[in-house]
Design a protein around this motif. Structure first.
Motif, PDB file in Angstrom:
ATOM      1  N   VAL A   6       0.870  -1.183   0.000  1.00  0.00           N
ATOM      2  CA  VAL A   6       0.000   0.000   0.000  1.00  0.00           C
ATOM      3  C   VAL A   6       0.898   1.222   0.000  1.00  0.00           C
ATOM      4  N   GLU A   7       0.961   1.896  -1.123  1.00  0.00           N
ATOM      5  CA  GLU A   7       1.901   3.001  -1.301  1.00  0.00           C
ATOM      6  C   GLU A   7       1.359   3.905  -2.399  1.00  0.00           C
ATOM      7  N   ASP A   8       1.272   5.211  -2.124  1.00  0.00           N
ATOM      8  CA  ASP A   8       0.679   6.108  -3.122  1.00  0.00           C
ATOM      9  C   ASP A   8       1.676   6.643  -4.141  1.00  0.00           C
ATOM     10  N   GLU A   9       2.970   6.550  -3.850  1.00  0.00           N
ATOM     11  CA  GLU A   9       3.937   6.952  -4.876  1.00  0.00           C
ATOM     12  C   GLU A   9       3.999   5.821  -5.886  1.00  0.00           C
ATOM     13  N   VAL A  10       3.330   6.063  -7.024  1.00  0.00           N
ATOM     14  CA  VAL A  10       3.107   4.986  -7.978  1.00  0.00           C
ATOM     15  C   VAL A  10       4.416   4.316  -8.416  1.00  0.00           C
ATOM     16  N   LEU A  50       3.037  -1.222   4.331  1.00  0.00           N
ATOM     17  CA  LEU A  50       2.060  -0.136   4.430  1.00  0.00           C
ATOM     18  C   LEU A  50       2.738   1.212   4.634  1.00  0.00           C
ATOM     19  N   ASP A  51       2.553   2.111   3.671  1.00  0.00           N
ATOM     20  CA  ASP A  51       3.066   3.470   3.803  1.00  0.00           C
ATOM     21  C   ASP A  51       2.218   4.221   4.838  1.00  0.00           C
ATOM     22  N   ILE A  52       2.814   5.201   5.517  1.00  0.00           N
ATOM     23  CA  ILE A  52       2.029   5.960   6.501  1.00  0.00           C
ATOM     24  C   ILE A  52       1.275   7.122   5.860  1.00  0.00           C
TER      25      ILE A  52
HETATM   26 CA    CA Z   1       3.114   8.296   0.784  1.00  0.00          CA
END
Ligand code: CA
Length: 225
Positions: A6-10, A50-52
């Protein structure tokens, strides 16, 4: 083994997922907290990275939601900064480990191995053992007394599930969830095909184990009598 990233930096998320896949893990990726939590709640993962700092819901909230709902999957938190606050918060909420970005992937892999090293008898970092039969991750093969045979990725993953849960019946739907994921359209007869390949390969090296069919349910790995 199934891992959720789970990480938003693609770019980072995709790079991590790719590295994990090359290391024989089965990987799902979520790019925001809400879909990350959705995936985590299925309980099908062996470890979650899991990214914070995430859009939608931050990693700490994802984690505390999971733990409140009795999802005990091991979690490695990624913290963007080396701030003590984040780590303490995360560990308090039930994280099992954390890594501060940037990190080297070798370290992440080592921590995933440490957290998933509970089932089966671990011979070394990269192989699992059942009744003398060794499943080797680095060569993607099974070995019995010096004879070995290569497995395809799916065969390897099914064998890994069986060998990690010896003498236990694994329902077919569980195998599909673990290996293909919830939304796959894989059917039971696909699994039967892989199982028959595996049986042939196991007998080709005279391995003293067999994959037993529990009719209408699934399969278990047993010792040859
Ligand atoms: Ca992030």
């Amino acid at each position: 083994m199934k891992i959720l990233v789970v990480e938003d930096e693609v770019q980072l998320a995709d790079a991590l997922s790719e590295i994990l896949r090359r290391n024989m893990y089965n990987v799902d990726t979520s790019y925001d907290g809400i879909s990350g939590l959705d995936n985590a709640m299925t309980g099908i993962y062996d470890c979650i990275v899991l990214d914070i700092m995430l859009p939608g819901m931050n990693g700490i909230d994802v984690l505390s939601n999971m733990r409140r709902n009795k999802i005990n999957t091991p979690v490695i938190l990624l913290t963007a900064r080396s701030e003590v606050e984040d780590k303490i918060n995360g560990l308090d909420c039930g994280a099992d480990d954390y890594l501060t970005k940037p990190f080297v992937t070798g370290e992440l892999l080592a921590r995933i191995r440490a957290l998933t090293r509970r089932k089966g008898e671990i011979v070394d970092d990269s192989s699992l053992d059942f009744n003398g039969l060794q499943l080797n991750k680095s060569t993607c093969s099974v070995m019995w007394k010096g004879s070995d045979v290569k497995l395809s990725l799916k065969e390897f993953q099914i064998m890994e599930l069986l060998i990690s849960n010896p003498h236990r019946i694994l329902p077919k739907e569980r195998i599909i969830e673990k290996i293909w994921g919830y939304e796959s359209d894989v059917e039971y007869n696909n699994i039967e095909v892989y199982i028959s390949f595996l049986r042939k390969k196991l007998s080709s090296i005279n391995a003293p184990v067999h994959i037993k069919t529990a009719r209408g349910i699934g399969y278990s790995l047993e010792q040859e009598e």
